[in-house]
Structures are given as structure tokens and as C-alpha cells.
Enzyme design. Sequence first.
Site, PDB file in Angstrom:
ATOM      1  N   ARG A 102      23.788   4.598 -21.324  1.00  0.00           N
ATOM      2  CA  ARG A 102      24.125   3.710 -22.452  1.00  0.00           C
ATOM      3  C   ARG A 102      24.760   2.458 -21.864  1.00  0.00           C
ATOM      4  O   ARG A 102      25.782   2.538 -21.174  1.00  0.00           O
ATOM      5  CB  ARG A 102      25.077   4.401 -23.431  1.00  0.00           C
ATOM      6  CG  ARG A 102      25.592   3.457 -24.500  1.00  0.00           C
ATOM      7  CD  ARG A 102      26.286   4.149 -25.643  1.00  0.00           C
ATOM      8  NE  ARG A 102      25.320   4.723 -26.565  1.00  0.00           N
ATOM      9  CZ  ARG A 102      25.575   5.016 -27.836  1.00  0.00           C
ATOM     10  NH1 ARG A 102      26.765   4.802 -28.345  1.00  0.00           N
ATOM     11  NH2 ARG A 102      24.640   5.534 -28.610  1.00  0.00           N
ATOM     12  N   HIS A 129      17.183   1.502 -29.098  1.00  0.00           N
ATOM     13  CA  HIS A 129      17.850   2.811 -29.192  1.00  0.00           C
ATOM     14  C   HIS A 129      16.782   3.873 -29.508  1.00  0.00           C
ATOM     15  O   HIS A 129      16.750   4.441 -30.601  1.00  0.00           O
ATOM     16  CB  HIS A 129      18.921   2.747 -30.292  1.00  0.00           C
ATOM     17  CG  HIS A 129      19.886   3.885 -30.281  1.00  0.00           C
ATOM     18  ND1 HIS A 129      19.922   4.852 -29.303  1.00  0.00           N
ATOM     19  CD2 HIS A 129      20.889   4.214 -31.162  1.00  0.00           C
ATOM     20  CE1 HIS A 129      20.886   5.712 -29.567  1.00  0.00           C
ATOM     21  NE2 HIS A 129      21.485   5.351 -30.681  1.00  0.00           N
ATOM     22  N   GLN A 132      17.368   7.518 -31.002  1.00  0.00           N
ATOM     23  CA  GLN A 132      17.713   7.537 -32.428  1.00  0.00           C
ATOM     24  C   GLN A 132      16.450   7.477 -33.292  1.00  0.00           C
ATOM     25  O   GLN A 132      16.301   8.224 -34.257  1.00  0.00           O
ATOM     26  CB  GLN A 132      18.621   6.341 -32.730  1.00  0.00           C
ATOM     27  CG  GLN A 132      19.042   6.254 -34.176  1.00  0.00           C
ATOM     28  CD  GLN A 132      20.122   7.265 -34.544  1.00  0.00           C
ATOM     29  OE1 GLN A 132      21.144   7.334 -33.903  1.00  0.00           O
ATOM     30  NE2 GLN A 132      19.882   8.049 -35.591  1.00  0.00           N
ATOM     31  N   ASP A 233      22.163  -0.459 -40.651  1.00  0.00           N
ATOM     32  CA  ASP A 233      23.004  -0.221 -39.478  1.00  0.00           C
ATOM     33  C   ASP A 233      24.224  -1.129 -39.619  1.00  0.00           C
ATOM     34  O   ASP A 233      24.228  -2.040 -40.458  1.00  0.00           O
ATOM     35  CB  ASP A 233      22.191  -0.577 -38.208  1.00  0.00           C
ATOM     36  CG  ASP A 233      22.946  -0.283 -36.918  1.00  0.00           C
ATOM     37  OD1 ASP A 233      23.972   0.428 -36.943  1.00  0.00           O
ATOM     38  OD2 ASP A 233      22.499  -0.781 -35.852  1.00  0.00           O
ATOM     39  N   CYS A 273      21.967   5.164 -38.819  1.00  0.00           N
ATOM     40  CA  CYS A 273      22.153   5.845 -37.534  1.00  0.00           C
ATOM     41  C   CYS A 273      23.586   6.333 -37.339  1.00  0.00           C
ATOM     42  O   CYS A 273      23.827   7.249 -36.564  1.00  0.00           O
ATOM     43  CB  CYS A 273      21.739   4.931 -36.386  1.00  0.00           C
ATOM     44  SG  CYS A 273      22.624   3.356 -36.374  1.00  0.00           S
ATOM     45  N   ARG A 301      19.464  14.542 -33.661  1.00  0.00           N
ATOM     46  CA  ARG A 301      19.601  13.949 -32.329  1.00  0.00           C
ATOM     47  C   ARG A 301      19.537  15.064 -31.283  1.00  0.00           C
ATOM     48  O   ARG A 301      18.903  14.928 -30.238  1.00  0.00           O
ATOM     49  CB  ARG A 301      20.933  13.193 -32.197  1.00  0.00           C
ATOM     50  CG  ARG A 301      21.150  12.023 -33.160  1.00  0.00           C
ATOM     51  CD  ARG A 301      20.211  10.883 -32.875  1.00  0.00           C
ATOM     52  NE  ARG A 301      20.353  10.418 -31.510  1.00  0.00           N
ATOM     53  CZ  ARG A 301      21.310   9.569 -31.068  1.00  0.00           C
ATOM     54  NH1 ARG A 301      22.156   9.050 -31.928  1.00  0.00           N
ATOM     55  NH2 ARG A 301      21.354   9.198 -29.809  1.00  0.00           N
TER      56      ARG A 301
HETATM   57  N1  NVA Z   1      23.596  -1.302 -33.585  1.00  0.00           N
HETATM   58  C1  NVA Z   1      24.651  -0.360 -33.296  1.00  0.00           C
HETATM   59  C2  NVA Z   1      24.111   1.028 -33.180  1.00  0.00           C
HETATM   60  C3  NVA Z   1      25.171   2.077 -32.935  1.00  0.00           C
HETATM   61  C4  NVA Z   1      24.570   3.448 -32.800  1.00  0.00           C
HETATM   62  C5  NVA Z   1      25.344  -0.790 -32.003  1.00  0.00           C
HETATM   63  O1  NVA Z   1      24.671  -1.150 -31.041  1.00  0.00           O
HETATM   64  O2  NVA Z   1      26.583  -0.764 -31.986  1.00  0.00           O
HETATM   65  N1   CP Z   2      23.982   6.731 -33.701  1.00  0.00           N
HETATM   66  C1   CP Z   2      24.590   6.746 -32.494  1.00  0.00           C
HETATM   67  O1   CP Z   2      24.004   6.489 -31.437  1.00  0.00           O
HETATM   68  O2   CP Z   2      25.901   7.109 -32.560  1.00  0.00           O
HETATM   69  P1   CP Z   2      26.955   7.062 -31.377  1.00  0.00           P
HETATM   70  O3   CP Z   2      27.238   5.618 -31.071  1.00  0.00           O
HETATM   71  O4   CP Z   2      28.155   7.787 -31.932  1.00  0.00           O
HETATM   72  O5   CP Z   2      26.387   7.755 -30.176  1.00  0.00           O
END
Ligand code: NVA
Ligand code: CP
Length: 317
Positions: A102, A129, A132, A233, A273, A301
Site C-alpha cells: 500500500r 485499488h 477492493q 468514496d 469501500c 475482501r
Molecule cells: N480513496 C480512498 C480509499 C480508501 C480505501 C483513499 O485513497 O483514501
Molecule cells: N477499503 C479499504 O481499503 O479500507 P482500509 O483503508 O481500512 O484498508
Amino acid sequence: MKHFLKETDFKRAELPKLFALARELKLKRGKKNAPKPLQGQTWAMIFSKSSTRTRVSFEVGIHELGGNPLFLNRNDIQLGRGETIEDTAQVLSRFVHGLIVRTFDHSDVERLAATGSVPVVNALTDFLHPCQIYSDAFTLAERWTKGTTGAKLVDSLRGRKIAFLGDTACNMANSWILGANLFGMKISLSGPKEFAPSAEFNAALAKEGYAGGYQFTTDPFEAVRGADVVYTDVWVSMGKEEETKERIRVMSPYAVTGKLFAAAKRDSLFMHCLPAHAGEEVMQEVLDSPRSIIFDEAENRLHMQKAILAAIVAARK
Ligand code: NVA
Ligand code: CP
């Protein structure tokens, strides 16, 4: 080497088997006959951003597949002090069987995959992502087939319409556009025009053969018309915190209210998500609606990512 950096890293023809495997792993969870394809393996998880769902579902999933997850906060390893991605990839490849990453820059996962000698899985970048989206698609397929296994799961997605509201330039929007094209779904996005999908994303979409594979409108009611799924989101993705005030100001017309959700199909489903900010991108009444499937998508997930890891390991044999 099979990596999972973007939705299209599995070909359309591979999807029925993958979705069926996710279903099988879900049904066999905790049972004696649950497959353990990661037996004897250690998978490193390098995270440069916060996570609840992704971290926990991967750690639990790797354990359940017989493997050992090794969580590495970027700042706890030398990567956080400037060791290069290339050296990190080569060193970790000598120790572990795969990397789950990540990060901010999407090129980080591409560079790890290019220089390391183990599979790399994208656990979220600023750009995409994919874990997801596959889990979300599996959640929809389960709903629309009422628990069937096999090829019908993926077939059930074809022709369905998803509406994505709010920050339509974020990783989730990009990923859903790629995913919708891969699964044969239609996608309409609605947000402020300055947050329309970026030129960089459009170029990547064209490279996948999906040029123009979405509709964009600044009218949220137009986007949700005829939609089977209403998706949103957070408006402030990780790393964008200093833009919070301005983002909330321009995105507020795109909040998923009860009125907007009611303008989609009568049996439409609401997805997010998570984490959600109730009262910003979505109202509590929508999160609580019987047609909100946010916690099923969170649970899936685990099952889908186990299937992805199992498929990657099978591809190496
Ligand atoms: N768009 C959000 C998704 C979190 C799972 C982010 O990148 O923070
Ligand atoms: N939806 C998602 O990826 O959640 P987290 O940021 O908690 O991993």
C-alpha cells in the site's frame, strides 16, 4: 510472474475460475478441507498508509491459507530512510514469497514488480485499488446470483450499471472504471468537473483498450438514473488532507442522500469501500438502508483476496 497491480492483470477468461474460487474459499472457511496453498510461505506487507480492512483481511487471509504474513510499516524499514525501491525489492525477494504493498505513487508497485523476483499485489495506490473492486464485484455477483458458484457469478455482472459519485478522479473511481469495462458493466460518474477522470487515467484506460469506457456528468441525478449500484468514496483520500475544505465545498452537491439513492433503480444497492464519513459523501440513512451492502463488501475482501493469492501462487507452479 503473475502480479496484481491493476484490474486487468487477470484476463476476462480467468475471472469465472477466480470468482468460483473466492466462493469456495468462503464456504470452506474454518473447515478441515479448506485449501492451504500458502503453506510454508511468508508474504511481506509493506504499508505506507493507514488501513483497517486491507491490512486485517490480508493478515487473516494469509494465515488461513497456511502462510505467514509479515507486516512492515514503511517507516520501520530502511525504505522509509531512503533505501531505494529497487534494492528493497531485491533484498525482500531473497526472504519472502510475495509482497503486498500500500503506497502513494502507483509507480512504486510497478518498480517493485519490475525489479523483485516475487509476485506483487497492489493493496491501494493513489491511482488504483484493484483488490477492493474485485471484492465489490464478487459481492454484487453473490447478490445477483443468490449464492451460485461457478461461471454464472461473473456473467451476472454483464450489462449492469454502476453510478460513482463524488471524487471521480480518485483511486476508487479509476479502479471502478477499469473494473466495469473488464466485467462488462456500464459506469456513469458524477462529480465536480475539475474532478473528472484525469488525462493520465484516460491514457491508461486507452492502453487497456477501453478508451471512452465511461460516462461523466456533473448532474448526479442523471448519473444514478437506471443504476443497479450507487457507489461513493470519501471526498478526501489519504494524502489529500490539506485540500479538505475545498473538496468538501465543491463535492457537497454529490453527497448520496436518500433522495439521490431513490432516483436509482428501485432494487439498486448502495456500496462504499469504507471508511465512510456519514454526513459528508453519504447520509447515515443510506448507510443504514436494507439495500446498503457495505459490510458484505468489507467481509468479501477476505475471501476474494485469498482467491487472488491462491491464483497467483498456482500461476507460479
Ligand atoms: N480513496 C480512498 C480509499 C480508501 C480505501 C483513499 O485513497 O483514501
Ligand atoms: N477499503 C479499504 O481499503 O479500507 P482500509 O483503508 O481500512 O484498508
